[in-house]
Design a protein around this motif. Structure first.
Motif, short mmCIF file in Angstrom:
data_model
loop_
_atom_site.label_atom_id
_atom_site.label_comp_id
_atom_site.label_asym_id
_atom_site.label_seq_id
_atom_site.Cartn_x
_atom_site.Cartn_y
_atom_site.Cartn_z
N GLY A 294 0.79 -1.22 0.00
CA GLY A 294 0.00 0.00 0.00
C GLY A 294 0.82 1.28 0.00
O GLY A 294 0.26 2.37 -0.03
N PHE A 295 2.16 1.16 0.01
CA PHE A 295 3.00 2.36 0.03
C PHE A 295 2.87 3.12 -1.29
O PHE A 295 2.97 2.53 -2.37
CB PHE A 295 4.46 1.99 0.27
CG PHE A 295 5.40 3.16 0.24
CD1 PHE A 295 5.45 4.05 1.30
CD2 PHE A 295 6.23 3.38 -0.85
CE1 PHE A 295 6.31 5.14 1.28
CE2 PHE A 295 7.10 4.46 -0.88
CZ PHE A 295 7.14 5.34 0.19
N ASN A 296 2.62 4.41 -1.21
CA ASN A 296 2.45 5.25 -2.39
C ASN A 296 3.75 6.00 -2.67
O ASN A 296 4.09 6.95 -1.96
CB ASN A 296 1.31 6.25 -2.18
CG ASN A 296 1.03 7.08 -3.40
OD1 ASN A 296 1.75 7.02 -4.40
ND2 ASN A 296 -0.03 7.86 -3.35
N PRO A 297 4.49 5.63 -3.73
CA PRO A 297 5.76 6.30 -4.00
C PRO A 297 5.61 7.74 -4.46
O PRO A 297 6.59 8.49 -4.49
CB PRO A 297 6.37 5.43 -5.12
CG PRO A 297 5.20 4.79 -5.78
CD PRO A 297 4.18 4.57 -4.71
N HIS A 298 4.39 8.14 -4.84
CA HIS A 298 4.17 9.52 -5.30
C HIS A 298 3.88 10.48 -4.14
O HIS A 298 3.84 11.70 -4.35
CB HIS A 298 3.01 9.55 -6.29
CG HIS A 298 3.22 8.70 -7.50
ND1 HIS A 298 4.28 8.86 -8.36
CD2 HIS A 298 2.51 7.65 -7.97
CE1 HIS A 298 4.21 7.96 -9.33
NE2 HIS A 298 3.16 7.20 -9.12
N LEU A 299 3.67 9.95 -2.95
CA LEU A 299 3.35 10.80 -1.80
C LEU A 299 4.61 11.51 -1.32
O LEU A 299 5.65 10.88 -1.10
CB LEU A 299 2.77 9.95 -0.68
CG LEU A 299 2.17 10.67 0.53
CD1 LEU A 299 0.95 11.48 0.11
CD2 LEU A 299 1.79 9.66 1.61
N LYS A 300 4.54 12.83 -1.16
CA LYS A 300 5.68 13.58 -0.66
C LYS A 300 6.03 13.12 0.75
O LYS A 300 5.15 12.95 1.59
CB LYS A 300 5.37 15.08 -0.62
CG LYS A 300 5.18 15.72 -1.99
CD LYS A 300 6.49 15.97 -2.69
CE LYS A 300 6.30 16.80 -3.95
NZ LYS A 300 7.55 16.99 -4.69
N MET A 301 7.33 12.90 0.99
CA MET A 301 7.77 12.37 2.28
C MET A 301 8.82 13.28 2.91
O MET A 301 9.79 13.68 2.28
CB MET A 301 8.39 10.98 2.10
CG MET A 301 8.86 10.35 3.40
SD MET A 301 10.10 9.03 3.15
CE MET A 301 9.32 8.03 1.89
N ILE A 302 8.61 13.59 4.21
CA ILE A 302 9.65 14.22 5.02
C ILE A 302 10.21 13.11 5.91
O ILE A 302 9.49 12.54 6.73
CB ILE A 302 9.08 15.37 5.87
CG1 ILE A 302 8.52 16.47 4.96
CG2 ILE A 302 10.16 15.94 6.79
CD1 ILE A 302 7.86 17.62 5.72
N ALA A 303 11.47 12.78 5.71
CA ALA A 303 12.10 11.67 6.43
C ALA A 303 12.88 12.23 7.62
O ALA A 303 13.69 13.15 7.47
CB ALA A 303 13.04 10.90 5.50
N VAL A 304 12.63 11.65 8.79
CA VAL A 304 13.32 12.06 10.01
C VAL A 304 14.21 10.91 10.46
O VAL A 304 13.74 9.78 10.66
CB VAL A 304 12.32 12.42 11.12
CG1 VAL A 304 13.06 12.76 12.42
CG2 VAL A 304 11.42 13.58 10.69
N GLY A 305 15.52 11.18 10.59
CA GLY A 305 16.44 10.14 11.01
C GLY A 305 17.70 10.10 10.17
O GLY A 305 17.95 10.99 9.35
N ASP A 306 18.47 9.05 10.35
CA ASP A 306 19.81 8.98 9.74
C ASP A 306 19.85 8.29 8.39
O ASP A 306 20.86 8.35 7.70
CB ASP A 306 20.77 8.24 10.69
CG ASP A 306 20.99 8.99 11.99
OD1 ASP A 306 20.98 10.24 11.94
OD2 ASP A 306 21.14 8.34 13.04
N SER A 307 18.78 7.62 7.98
CA SER A 307 18.86 6.82 6.75
C SER A 307 17.67 7.13 5.85
O SER A 307 16.84 6.27 5.57
CB SER A 307 18.88 5.33 7.08
OG SER A 307 17.78 4.98 7.92
N ALA A 308 17.60 8.37 5.38
CA ALA A 308 16.48 8.80 4.56
C ALA A 308 16.49 8.09 3.21
O ALA A 308 17.54 7.98 2.57
CB ALA A 308 16.53 10.31 4.35
N PRO A 309 15.34 7.60 2.74
CA PRO A 309 15.26 6.99 1.41
C PRO A 309 15.58 8.01 0.32
O PRO A 309 15.41 9.23 0.50
CB PRO A 309 13.80 6.52 1.32
CG PRO A 309 13.29 6.50 2.72
CD PRO A 309 14.05 7.55 3.45
N LEU A 310 16.02 7.52 -0.82
CA LEU A 310 16.38 8.41 -1.92
C LEU A 310 15.20 9.24 -2.40
O LEU A 310 15.37 10.36 -2.87
CB LEU A 310 16.95 7.60 -3.08
CG LEU A 310 18.32 6.93 -2.85
CD1 LEU A 310 18.71 6.08 -4.06
CD2 LEU A 310 19.38 7.99 -2.57
N GLY A 311 13.99 8.69 -2.28
CA GLY A 311 12.83 9.40 -2.78
C GLY A 311 12.25 10.43 -1.83
O GLY A 311 11.24 11.06 -2.15
#
Length: 246
Positions: free
Chosen positions: A65-82
């Motif tokens: 169910g993960f939507n790759p088009h959804l804007k993501m703010i990543a918090v932490g040390d290993s943020a995904p490339l997207g």
């Protein structure tokens, strides 16, 4: 008018979630209204804030169910490339809201109306608001799609009937989604889909709509870049499934 922005939050400690809830509840005279999203909500999230160091984030990022088009703010040390933005701890929560405002705060002169068309001179929209273009969709079907798109987090919808109008809209705005009508009663039923397929930069997702699609129509829609071919009258579950990946 002020818009409601649904924020999907994954992971985080109880203290961090309390800070985030508190900053979202702060009343502002203008700007978007940020609300924590849950799977029980009828709407889809507009943005995700993810604790990428958490176990929950690991599950979410690989789930079907993960939507790759959804804007993501990543918090932490290993943020995904997207990820749209990456934030380190300790988190500046007020700064987090400023980031969200970058995506969703509209200019004062822009009135965001879910059920009104906009002129080409006023088509500038905040980058976080997903946009859709309905091409040649009959009126009754267009009303239904506008309602479903709103629930799916697509808050700006433009509507055109001709390819000339379509060209004007595409020149003024980038669209995450285009929904095109395939009319078997016309000489060239697939003209709208063909037009979008030939563009140098077509919308991220194109959906076809037609009455009683058969197997041949399904194959044609795939060859023209349509992610799905929806049948009218609409099957709500089919529409919901197609919009979940936008």
């Amino acid at each position: 008018m002020a818009i409601t922005v649904w924020v999907k939050v994954v992971g985080f400690s109880d203290a961090e979630r309390h800070s985030l809830n508190t900053i979202f509840r702060v009343s502002r005279p203008d700007g978007p209204n940020y609300v924590l999203w849950t799977p029980d909500d009828a709407a889809s999230p507009n943005v995700a804030v993810i604790d990428v160091d958490s176990y929950e984030a690991g599950l979410d990022l690989v789930s079907p169910g993960f939507n790759p088009h959804l804007k993501m703010i990543a918090v932490g040390d290993s943020a995904p490339l997207g990820a749209w933005r990456a934030v380190q701890r300790p988190v500046d929560w007020a700064g987090m809201v400023q980031m969200l405002d970058e995506l969703f705060a509209s200019h004062p002169e822009v009135d965001i109306d879910l059920f009104a068309d906009t002129s080409p001179a006023a088509l500038t929209s905040p980058p976080g608001l997903r946009t859709a273009l309905l091409v040649g969709i009959p009126l009754e079907s267009a009303y239904y799609l506008r309602a479903r798109l709103s629930l799916a987090g697509v808050l700006l919808v433009d509507e055109v009937q001709t390819l000339a109008q379509c060209s004007d809209k595409l020149a003024a705005r980038d669209y995450a989604l285009a929904v095109v009508y395939v009319d078997p009663a016309t000489q060239d039923p697939w003209r709208h889909a063909k037009y979008l397929q030939d563009l140098p930069s077509p919308p991220d997702t194109v959906l076809g709509v037609m009455p009683a699609p058969d197997f041949r129509a399904q194959r044609l829609s795939e060859s023209m870049g349509c992610a799905a071919l929806l049948e009218v009258p609409f099957n709500p579950q089919q529409v919901i499934a197609a919009l979940q990946r936008v």
